[in-house]
Write a protein that holds these residues in place. Structure first.
Motif, PDB file in Angstrom:
ATOM      1  N   THR A 150       1.013  -1.031  -0.012  1.00  0.00           N
ATOM      2  CA  THR A 150       0.004  -0.019  -0.114  1.00  0.00           C
ATOM      3  C   THR A 150       0.965   1.284  -0.057  1.00  0.00           C
ATOM      4  O   THR A 150       1.879   1.250   0.772  1.00  0.00           O
ATOM      5  CB  THR A 150      -0.935  -0.189   1.346  1.00  0.00           C
ATOM      6  N   ILE A 151       0.639   2.443  -0.890  1.00  0.00           N
ATOM      7  CA  ILE A 151       1.288   3.600  -0.977  1.00  0.00           C
ATOM      8  C   ILE A 151       0.168   4.587  -1.031  1.00  0.00           C
ATOM      9  O   ILE A 151      -0.786   4.690  -1.591  1.00  0.00           O
ATOM     10  CB  ILE A 151       2.062   3.543  -2.185  1.00  0.00           C
ATOM     11  N   ALA A 152       0.424   5.605  -0.047  1.00  0.00           N
ATOM     12  CA  ALA A 152      -0.504   6.716   0.054  1.00  0.00           C
ATOM     13  C   ALA A 152       0.459   7.838  -0.505  1.00  0.00           C
ATOM     14  O   ALA A 152       1.448   7.914  -0.244  1.00  0.00           O
ATOM     15  CB  ALA A 152      -0.873   7.018   1.508  1.00  0.00           C
ATOM     16  N   TYR A 153      -0.516   8.673  -1.138  1.00  0.00           N
ATOM     17  CA  TYR A 153       0.193   9.844  -2.222  1.00  0.00           C
ATOM     18  C   TYR A 153      -0.709  10.860  -2.124  1.00  0.00           C
ATOM     19  O   TYR A 153      -1.750  10.852  -2.058  1.00  0.00           O
ATOM     20  CB  TYR A 153       0.603   9.069  -3.413  1.00  0.00           C
ATOM     21  N   VAL A 154       0.047  12.011  -2.495  1.00  0.00           N
ATOM     22  CA  VAL A 154      -0.510  13.306  -2.436  1.00  0.00           C
ATOM     23  C   VAL A 154      -1.091  13.488  -3.933  1.00  0.00           C
ATOM     24  O   VAL A 154      -0.710  13.037  -5.041  1.00  0.00           O
ATOM     25  CB  VAL A 154       0.072  14.585  -2.109  1.00  0.00           C
ATOM     26  N   THR A 155      -2.339  14.176  -3.992  1.00  0.00           N
ATOM     27  CA  THR A 155      -3.044  14.213  -5.205  1.00  0.00           C
ATOM     28  C   THR A 155      -3.433  16.001  -5.430  1.00  0.00           C
ATOM     29  O   THR A 155      -3.635  16.441  -4.307  1.00  0.00           O
ATOM     30  CB  THR A 155      -4.412  13.637  -5.561  1.00  0.00           C
ATOM     31  N   CYS A 156      -3.582  16.180  -6.593  1.00  0.00           N
ATOM     32  CA  CYS A 156      -3.984  17.526  -6.565  1.00  0.00           C
ATOM     33  C   CYS A 156      -5.316  17.855  -7.938  1.00  0.00           C
ATOM     34  O   CYS A 156      -4.700  17.248  -9.054  1.00  0.00           O
ATOM     35  CB  CYS A 156      -3.026  18.569  -7.287  1.00  0.00           C
ATOM     36  N   ASP A 157      -6.542  17.961  -7.480  1.00  0.00           N
ATOM     37  CA  ASP A 157      -7.666  18.063  -8.414  1.00  0.00           C
ATOM     38  C   ASP A 157      -7.848  19.360  -9.180  1.00  0.00           C
ATOM     39  O   ASP A 157      -8.888  19.470  -9.766  1.00  0.00           O
ATOM     40  CB  ASP A 157      -8.710  17.270  -7.626  1.00  0.00           C
ATOM     41  N   ASN A 158      -7.172  20.565  -8.933  1.00  0.00           N
ATOM     42  CA  ASN A 158      -7.264  21.548  -9.535  1.00  0.00           C
ATOM     43  C   ASN A 158      -6.369  21.725 -10.417  1.00  0.00           C
ATOM     44  O   ASN A 158      -5.315  22.228 -10.116  1.00  0.00           O
ATOM     45  CB  ASN A 158      -6.961  22.661  -8.343  1.00  0.00           C
ATOM     46  N   PRO A 159      -6.984  21.968 -11.673  1.00  0.00           N
ATOM     47  CA  PRO A 159      -6.031  22.168 -13.150  1.00  0.00           C
ATOM     48  C   PRO A 159      -5.486  23.520 -12.968  1.00  0.00           C
ATOM     49  O   PRO A 159      -4.568  23.753 -13.645  1.00  0.00           O
ATOM     50  CB  PRO A 159      -7.125  22.015 -13.984  1.00  0.00           C
ATOM     51  N   ASN A 160      -6.013  24.578 -12.021  1.00  0.00           N
ATOM     52  CA  ASN A 160      -5.538  25.768 -11.946  1.00  0.00           C
ATOM     53  C   ASN A 160      -4.188  25.889 -11.107  1.00  0.00           C
ATOM     54  O   ASN A 160      -3.495  26.875 -11.093  1.00  0.00           O
ATOM     55  CB  ASN A 160      -6.436  26.720 -11.499  1.00  0.00           C
ATOM     56  N   ASP A 161      -3.996  24.787 -10.106  1.00  0.00           N
ATOM     57  CA  ASP A 161      -2.827  24.929  -9.174  1.00  0.00           C
ATOM     58  C   ASP A 161      -1.628  24.498  -9.980  1.00  0.00           C
ATOM     59  O   ASP A 161      -1.573  23.734 -10.995  1.00  0.00           O
ATOM     60  CB  ASP A 161      -3.086  23.845  -8.242  1.00  0.00           C
ATOM     61  N   SER A 162      -0.577  25.269  -9.514  1.00  0.00           N
ATOM     62  CA  SER A 162       0.940  25.089 -10.358  1.00  0.00           C
ATOM     63  C   SER A 162       1.355  23.563 -10.120  1.00  0.00           C
ATOM     64  O   SER A 162       2.308  23.222 -10.898  1.00  0.00           O
ATOM     65  CB  SER A 162       1.747  26.168  -9.822  1.00  0.00           C
ATOM     66  N   HIS A 163       0.728  23.063  -9.055  1.00  0.00           N
ATOM     67  CA  HIS A 163       1.068  21.379  -8.896  1.00  0.00           C
ATOM     68  C   HIS A 163       0.600  20.389  -9.818  1.00  0.00           C
ATOM     69  O   HIS A 163       0.890  19.238  -9.710  1.00  0.00           O
ATOM     70  CB  HIS A 163       0.984  21.212  -7.337  1.00  0.00           C
ATOM     71  N   TYR A 164      -0.638  20.598 -10.418  1.00  0.00           N
ATOM     72  CA  TYR A 164      -1.412  19.854 -11.073  1.00  0.00           C
ATOM     73  C   TYR A 164      -0.883  18.823 -11.929  1.00  0.00           C
ATOM     74  O   TYR A 164      -0.917  17.580 -11.955  1.00  0.00           O
ATOM     75  CB  TYR A 164      -2.499  20.538 -11.709  1.00  0.00           C
ATOM     76  N   ALA A 165       0.013  19.387 -12.891  1.00  0.00           N
ATOM     77  CA  ALA A 165       0.266  18.547 -13.886  1.00  0.00           C
ATOM     78  C   ALA A 165       1.446  17.524 -13.349  1.00  0.00           C
ATOM     79  O   ALA A 165       1.362  16.236 -13.824  1.00  0.00           O
ATOM     80  CB  ALA A 165       1.224  19.459 -14.929  1.00  0.00           C
TER      81      ALA A 165
END
Length: 354
Positions: free
Chosen positions: A225-240
């Protein structure tokens, strides 16, 4: 392949204690000293319910003050080990020892070179801390120095021969410029007994000084099992970058060819430094596993509860304890970065007897 002599222990291995490094009054934490001390106190109070805590303190007066403070909280003095030692900063995850066991299951502390994340910050005293504590009689097992520049926050293991890390950190020319990827893997195989390295090419947090430490992005919760960060905001600089990291994690396979069980962690609202407005590296991946409990960083955000619920799926037999870390990210780290677990057999028995 050479016979494995060492095995890197996963964070969920039974622990003797937890290592913390208390801030110096004249250090980088000076403007926030009372706030970071309050956070560290909460970590201590939560941890001593399950195991002991080793704290390196800057001077006798801090040691005496903390002893009185924790006694007033009702903490048994035998649960704390306060050692006066010269230090630069508080990030025990990166200047603390990394524990392996040998073929007889005896622990060994590996003392890697710490350069303040590639020379960004002073680190000479922190780099000497593990040996200082050895000279003070703290460790129950041998310490072996390593020339390789490596921080504990830069690696994750399943405890069974697989290492998870990032290219941005371990292959960064500010760490070990003379070593290629193959060189690094050869050293990791020798030191840790790993025969698989899963490299993430994507993923970063703005405000992070560590060059994408894996413990800010993706964490083993158990061998599958791996827990990982996600970003669902396409306008956030981290998204891509985080979407690309997610695809990499989905493509990774366990030894039996099965995909990993992936647990997405939510993305808190953007946090900014109140003084100059730069973005701060808030992440829920920076949780800490101790005996029977998981300490989870929170940020006074609606996503805090979502993160706790997600991690409850990963750790159904652990107690989840939220620790507010709004002040910690002001110095570009979070909860896991402040701590280093000390597996069974690493603390001198005469120092840990109740």
């Amino acid at each position: 392949m050479a016979t494995k002599t060492h095995r890197l222990l996963p964070e969920w291995h039974p622990q003797d204690g937890l290592q913390l490094t208390w801030p110096r009054p004249d250090g980088d934490w000076a403007p926030l000293l009372s706030r970071i001390e309050a956070t560290l106190e909460r970590i201590v109070i939560a941890t001593v319910r399950y195991q002991r805590v080793l704290i390196s303190v800057p001077d006798d007066s801090t040691r005496d003050r903390l002893a009185a403070t924790f006694a007033a909280y009702g903490i048994n003095k035998h649960q704390l080990l306060l050692i006066v030692a010269p230090t630069d900063d508080t990030w025990a995850r990166d200047h603390g020892p990394i524990t392996v066991v040998d073929e007889k299951n005896q622990p060994l502390l590996l003392d890697y070179t710490f350069t303040g994340w590639g020379g960004k910050f002073p680190a000479e005293r922190d780099n000497q801390l593990t040996q200082w504590l050895a000279d003070a009689g703290v460790w129950a097992c041998p310490v072996a120095s390593r020339e390789l520049i490596l921080e504990g926050g830069g690696i994750e293991t399943d405890g069974a021969g697989t290492l998870l890390t990032t290219e941005a950190c371990l292959l960064n020319p500010n760490r070990n410029p003379a070593h290629s990827r193959d060189d690094i893997e050869t050293i990791l195989a020798k030191d840790f007994g790993v025969d698989r390295v899963l490299w993430l090419a994507n993923g970063h947090l703005e405000g992070d000084d560590t060059d994408s430490h894996i413990d800010t992005l993706a964490r083993f919760c158990d061998p599958s099992t791996i827990a990982y960060v996600t970003c669902d905001n396409p306008n956030d600089s981290h998204y891509a970058a985080l979407k690309a990291m997610e695809q990499e994690l989905k493509a990774f396979r366990q030894r039996d060819g099965e995909p990993y069980r992936l647990i997405p962690l939510p993305w808190p609202q953007a946090c900014f430094d109140p003084d100059d407005g730069h973005r701060l590296p808030a992440t829920y991946a920076n949780f800490l596993i101790i005996n029977q409990a998981v300490l989870v960083p929170t940020y006074g955000d609606p996503a805090d509860m979502v993160a706790l619920q997600a991690l409850a799926q990963a750790f159904p037999e652990h107690t989840l304890i939220p620790i507010e870390c709004v002040s910690v990210i002001r110095q570009h780290g979070s909860l896991h970065c402040l701590t280093m677990q000390l597996p069974k057999g690493t603390l001198t028995p005469t120092l840990i007897e109740s």
